[in-house]
Design an enzyme around this catalytic site. Structure first.
Site, short mmCIF file in Angstrom:
data_model
loop_
_atom_site.label_atom_id
_atom_site.label_comp_id
_atom_site.label_asym_id
_atom_site.label_seq_id
_atom_site.Cartn_x
_atom_site.Cartn_y
_atom_site.Cartn_z
N GLY A 63 24.14 71.99 57.59
CA GLY A 63 23.88 71.07 56.49
C GLY A 63 23.55 69.67 56.96
CG HIS A 119 10.70 60.10 20.07
ND1 HIS A 119 10.91 58.84 20.56
CD2 HIS A 119 11.33 60.17 18.86
CE1 HIS A 119 11.62 58.16 19.68
NE2 HIS A 119 11.90 58.94 18.64
#
Length: 422
Positions: free
Chosen positions: A46, A409
């Site tokens: 990682g 929206h």
């Protein structure tokens, strides 16, 4: 599979040194293309990003208290690390634990065994860049890794450097209740961010209680009044122990491994060696490393792609967050490029008002032909908005074309549309 040593056999198609974002992505992608992969990691899989960088820092960003952040970090990191180990369990991948060192342009030594490969990818990442100032042996001085290991919240935190690391931790520890002071040699924070945006973000953090000392140099840490002193002056490529001398490589001034546009190493040998991610010093971002990994593997197998490395979005996870893609306005002025600048503000957006997140500003730059050149912003979910712009830039979208695209929206995405609406 995972071994502590390697069994002798035919050369691997690809040997990858480092299992951070670039390394494990290269391994995963190459394995899916049918290549036999050996990947070597001396620490935890990682890399810096997952274990002591991006991920643990973001658990702090999204936690209300220091105690909560510490607890979440101990659960999130192991889960994600297990996910990477799962990726590396692919039957075409052999994961070796240990340090790799070149013995020839096509061979590395790992745990005393010699591993040969047709192609080698160096993905060793970066490490803290320490300033040459007095008093670094002071026990109060830590880097970002050390700061994340603190078990108690410092009453006074002094941060040297107002780049991404410094600003994120300044925002986080200010929210946790520490008295935070940031010292920066330059006249403004976050030099990669548009200066107008950066200044507004700094002023907002000042209102929240963070003290900034700009255009100030630290000569001796003993002069600093703090319980903990964070060295946040950037990172440098990690190449120690690789024995790059065996490749005839001359490092660049910043310590990076020189590469061409395919991330093929520019060296004295003709070997098929690549360097991706922070170690090549080009774009020190986890997502850049992942895409460089894909391109390097594509180059190895002879596959064409259209990845735009000239368009690289980035984010700073302060509160509120900031993000950018493309040049700043100062850079556009310096290069003499003709451009237009459009602005929009969070306070004029219905969703932002409903969220009580009205602090924010966006600057959108376009060429005279309308093609979008870049976007810099700060405000709630600024990174998501800039990501949209990044996608549009990858397709050379114009302002006129963007103006014809419907935005939901109510959303913060309408802020971008507001900037270009007639």
């Amino acid at each position: 599979m995972s071994n502590n040593c390697v069994v002798s056999g035919s050369p691997a198609d690809i040997l990858i040194i480092g299992a951070g974002p670039g390394g494990y992505r290269a391994a995963e992608y190459a394995a899916k293309q049918g290549l036999q992969v050996v990947i070597v990691e001396e620490g935890e899989v990682g890399g810096t990003c997952l274990n002591v960088g991006c991920i643990p820092t973001k658990t702090y960003v999204h936690s209300a208290t220091f105690a909560e952040a510490r607890e979440r970090m101990t659960t999130v990191i192991p889960q994600l690390r297990a996910g990477v180990e799962g990726i590396l369990s692919h039957p075409n991948i052999t994961l070796l634990r240990g340090r790799a060192s070149f013995v020839s342009p096509s061979e590395c030594s790992v745990c005393g065994d010699i591993i040969s490969a047709k192609n080698i990818v160096i993905a060793t990442g970066s490490e803290t860049k320490w300033l040459p100032i007095k008093g670094l042996d002071d026990p109060r001085v830590v880097d970002s890794t050390g700061l994340l290991q603190l078990e108690t919240l410092p009453k006074k935190l002094c941060i040297i450097g107002a780049g991404v690391i410094g600003m994120e931790f300044a925002s986080v520890f200010n929210r946790f209740g520490s008295e935070v002071t940031v010292i920066e040699f330059l006249k403004e924070c976050l030099p990669a961010l548009d200066s107008d945006i950066a200044k507004r973000l700094r002023k907002l953090l000042e209102k929240k209680g963070v003290t900034f000392k700009m255009k100030t140099a630290v000569e001796n840490v003993a002069d600093l009044d703090a319980d903990v002193i964070l060295m946040a002056t950037g990172r440098k490529p990690r190449t120690e122990g690789l024995n790059l001398e065996a490749l005839g490589i001359t490092l660049e001034k910043n310590g990076a491994i020189p590469v061409d546009d395919h991330f093929h190493v520019v060296s004295g040998s003709s070997a098929d060696i690549y360097a991706i991610g922070d170690v090549n010093g080009r774009q020190m971002l986890a997502h850049a490393a992942e895409m460089q990994a894909v391109h390097a593997v594509n180059h190895i197998i002879g596959k064409q792609d259209a990845i735009r490395f000239d368009i690289m979005p980035a984010a700073i996870f302060t509160d509120p967050e900031a993000a950018c893609v493309g040049p700043t306005e100062d850079q556009l002025k310096a290069t003499g490029v003709s451009y237009e600048c459009r602005k929009a503000f969070w306070r004029a957006n219905g969703k932002a008002m409903a969220m009580d997140e009205t602090e924010g500003m966006l600057k959108l730059f376009s060429a005279v032909d309308g093609r979008i050149l870049g976007c810099h912003a700060f405000g709630a979910h600024a990174a998501d908005i800039v990501q949209e712009v990044s996608v549009l830039m990858c397709r050379d979208t114009t302002i006129a074309q963007l103006r014809d695209m419907v935005h939901i929206h109510p959303t913060l995405g309408e802020i971008l549309y507001t900037a270009i609406a007639d």
